[in-house]
Design a protein around this motif. Sequence first.
Motif, short mmCIF file in Angstrom:
data_model
loop_
_atom_site.label_atom_id
_atom_site.label_comp_id
_atom_site.label_asym_id
_atom_site.label_seq_id
_atom_site.Cartn_x
_atom_site.Cartn_y
_atom_site.Cartn_z
N ALA A 180 -13.89 2.17 6.36
CA ALA A 180 -15.31 2.01 6.69
C ALA A 180 -15.51 1.41 8.07
CB ALA A 180 -15.99 1.13 5.64
N THR A 181 -14.53 0.64 8.56
CA THR A 181 -14.69 -0.02 9.86
C THR A 181 -14.19 0.83 11.02
OG1 THR A 181 -12.51 -1.09 9.71
CG2 THR A 181 -14.39 -2.27 8.76
N GLU A 182 -13.47 1.90 10.73
CA GLU A 182 -12.87 2.69 11.80
C GLU A 182 -13.93 3.33 12.70
OE1 GLU A 182 -10.28 5.46 9.92
OE2 GLU A 182 -8.77 3.96 9.40
N GLY A 183 -13.83 3.05 13.98
CA GLY A 183 -14.74 3.64 14.95
C GLY A 183 -16.12 3.04 14.98
N GLU A 184 -16.36 2.00 14.19
CA GLU A 184 -17.70 1.40 14.14
C GLU A 184 -17.84 0.28 15.18
OE1 GLU A 184 -20.10 2.75 12.31
OE2 GLU A 184 -18.58 4.21 11.70
N THR A 185 -19.06 0.07 15.61
CA THR A 185 -19.35 -0.97 16.59
C THR A 185 -20.23 -2.04 15.96
OG1 THR A 185 -21.28 0.28 17.37
CG2 THR A 185 -19.19 0.64 18.52
N ALA A 186 -20.38 -3.15 16.67
CA ALA A 186 -21.18 -4.26 16.16
C ALA A 186 -22.57 -3.78 15.77
CB ALA A 186 -21.28 -5.36 17.21
N GLY A 187 -23.03 -4.24 14.61
CA GLY A 187 -24.35 -3.84 14.14
C GLY A 187 -24.33 -2.67 13.19
N SER A 188 -23.18 -2.02 13.04
CA SER A 188 -23.10 -0.87 12.14
C SER A 188 -23.19 -1.32 10.69
CB SER A 188 -21.78 -0.13 12.35
OG SER A 188 -21.59 0.84 11.32
N PRO A 189 -23.98 -0.65 9.87
CA PRO A 189 -24.06 -0.99 8.45
C PRO A 189 -22.74 -0.75 7.72
CG PRO A 189 -25.28 1.02 8.90
CD PRO A 189 -24.93 0.43 10.23
N TRP A 190 -21.86 0.04 8.32
CA TRP A 190 -20.55 0.24 7.70
C TRP A 190 -19.73 -1.05 7.72
CZ3 TRP A 190 -19.20 3.66 4.38
CH2 TRP A 190 -19.76 4.94 4.40
N LEU A 191 -19.95 -1.90 8.72
CA LEU A 191 -19.24 -3.18 8.77
C LEU A 191 -19.72 -4.09 7.64
CD1 LEU A 191 -19.16 -3.86 12.61
CD2 LEU A 191 -17.48 -2.68 11.18
N ASP A 192 -21.02 -4.04 7.34
CA ASP A 192 -21.55 -4.81 6.22
C ASP A 192 -20.97 -4.31 4.90
OD1 ASP A 192 -23.14 -6.20 8.02
OD2 ASP A 192 -24.83 -4.83 7.77
N ALA A 193 -20.88 -2.98 4.79
CA ALA A 193 -20.31 -2.40 3.57
C ALA A 193 -18.85 -2.79 3.41
CB ALA A 193 -20.46 -0.87 3.61
N ALA A 194 -18.11 -2.79 4.52
CA ALA A 194 -16.69 -3.15 4.47
C ALA A 194 -16.51 -4.58 4.00
CB ALA A 194 -16.05 -2.95 5.84
N ALA A 195 -17.36 -5.48 4.48
CA ALA A 195 -17.28 -6.88 4.04
C ALA A 195 -17.54 -6.98 2.55
CB ALA A 195 -18.28 -7.73 4.83
N GLY A 196 -18.51 -6.21 2.06
CA GLY A 196 -18.79 -6.21 0.63
C GLY A 196 -17.63 -5.67 -0.17
N LEU A 197 -16.99 -4.62 0.32
CA LEU A 197 -15.85 -4.03 -0.38
C LEU A 197 -14.67 -5.01 -0.42
CD1 LEU A 197 -16.04 -0.42 1.09
CD2 LEU A 197 -16.43 -1.06 -1.30
N ARG A 198 -14.45 -5.73 0.66
CA ARG A 198 -13.36 -6.71 0.66
C ARG A 198 -13.63 -7.84 -0.34
NH1 ARG A 198 -13.39 -5.68 6.51
NH2 ARG A 198 -11.53 -4.41 6.97
N ALA A 199 -14.89 -8.23 -0.45
CA ALA A 199 -15.24 -9.25 -1.45
C ALA A 199 -15.01 -8.70 -2.86
CB ALA A 199 -16.70 -9.67 -1.27
N LEU A 200 -15.28 -7.42 -3.03
CA LEU A 200 -15.06 -6.77 -4.31
C LEU A 200 -13.57 -6.75 -4.66
CD1 LEU A 200 -17.07 -5.39 -6.27
CD2 LEU A 200 -16.43 -3.21 -5.24
N ALA A 201 -12.75 -6.45 -3.66
CA ALA A 201 -11.30 -6.45 -3.87
C ALA A 201 -10.80 -7.84 -4.23
CB ALA A 201 -10.60 -5.94 -2.62
N ALA A 202 -11.41 -8.86 -3.62
CA ALA A 202 -11.02 -10.24 -3.93
C ALA A 202 -11.29 -10.55 -5.40
CB ALA A 202 -11.77 -11.21 -3.03
N LEU A 203 -12.41 -10.08 -5.92
CA LEU A 203 -12.71 -10.30 -7.34
C LEU A 203 -11.65 -9.66 -8.23
CD1 LEU A 203 -16.58 -9.69 -7.52
CD2 LEU A 203 -15.38 -11.88 -7.54
N LEU A 204 -11.21 -8.48 -7.84
CA LEU A 204 -10.18 -7.78 -8.62
C LEU A 204 -8.86 -8.54 -8.62
CD1 LEU A 204 -10.98 -4.15 -7.45
CD2 LEU A 204 -11.11 -4.97 -9.82
N ARG A 205 -8.63 -9.34 -7.57
CA ARG A 205 -7.40 -10.13 -7.49
C ARG A 205 -7.61 -11.54 -8.05
NH1 ARG A 205 -7.40 -7.69 -2.23
NH2 ARG A 205 -8.26 -9.64 -1.40
N ASP A 206 -8.73 -11.75 -8.75
CA ASP A 206 -9.07 -13.05 -9.32
C ASP A 206 -9.23 -14.12 -8.25
OD1 ASP A 206 -9.13 -12.19 -11.99
OD2 ASP A 206 -6.94 -12.35 -12.14
#
Length: 227
Positions: A180-206
Motif C-alpha cells: 500500500a505504501t509503494e510509490g505513495e507520497t506524503a498525504g496519500s490515503p494509502w499511507l493511512d490505510a497501511a498504518a491501519g493494516l499494520r495495527a491489524l497485524a499487531a492484533l493478530l500477533r497479540d
Amino acid sequence: MPQANSAPELTLRDRIEAWKAKQDQDEFLAIINDVCNDVVSTIRDGSGAERGQLATDLAVLRKIQPLPFPGTDDFLHVLQLMLRNQPGMARQAAQLRAELPEAFAVTLTTMERLIAGETVPEEPEGTPAAAMLPVEQPDPVEVLEQVAPAFEQVTLMLHDPQFGSRAMVAQYVEKMATQATEGETAGSPWLDAAAGLRALAALLRDETPNVEMLTPTYRKLVEEARG
C-alpha cells in the motif's frame, strides 16, 4: 527550406485539444513546462496581441476540468493575469498566489526572475519543474473500500480461535501494508490505510498497537476488530 512532406508544427491550442482527448499525464506536464517558457518569452518580447492570444489559449486549457494537479487552475489563472496585466489584475494574482501549492509558487518566482533578465540555474536534465508538482491523491473512500475486507476478515478471526492461522494472516496483512505504501507520497490515503493494516497485524500477533497514531477511520476499525 522545410521539406514538402514535413508536418506543420503543432500550436499550443492543437496540443491542448489533443491532450483533452487522451488525458495523458506526461503530455500535460510537457504542456505546462512549455506554457511557462512561452509566458516568459511572450511577456519579455511579445506584442500585446501575442500576450492576448496566449492568455486565450490558457483559458481553453482551464475549461478542461478536472485538471491533473491540485492548484493547476489557479496557477494558469495567475499566468493569464500576468499576460493581460490590466489594472487590478496584479492584486488578484497576488491573492491567488497566496493559496498556491509550493511547487507552483516556486515556479512563478523563477519565471519572474527570468522575465526580469536574471540568470536562473537550469533544472537537471530529465527533471522538469512540473514533474515535481503534487500529484492528485486517490479518493480515501475508494482506498477504504479496497482494504475493508481485510479488516472484516481479521475481526472474524480475532473472535473465533478456530478461524485459521493468525501468524500466517498477520504476515499477509503486513505484506498488504507494504504494498500500500509503494510509490505513495506524503498525504496519500494509502499511507493511512497501511498504518491501519499494520495495527491489524499487531492484533493478530497479540500485540497492542498504538491506535492514537491512526486516523479516526482506521482507529475505529482497529478498535472494532480488537473488541
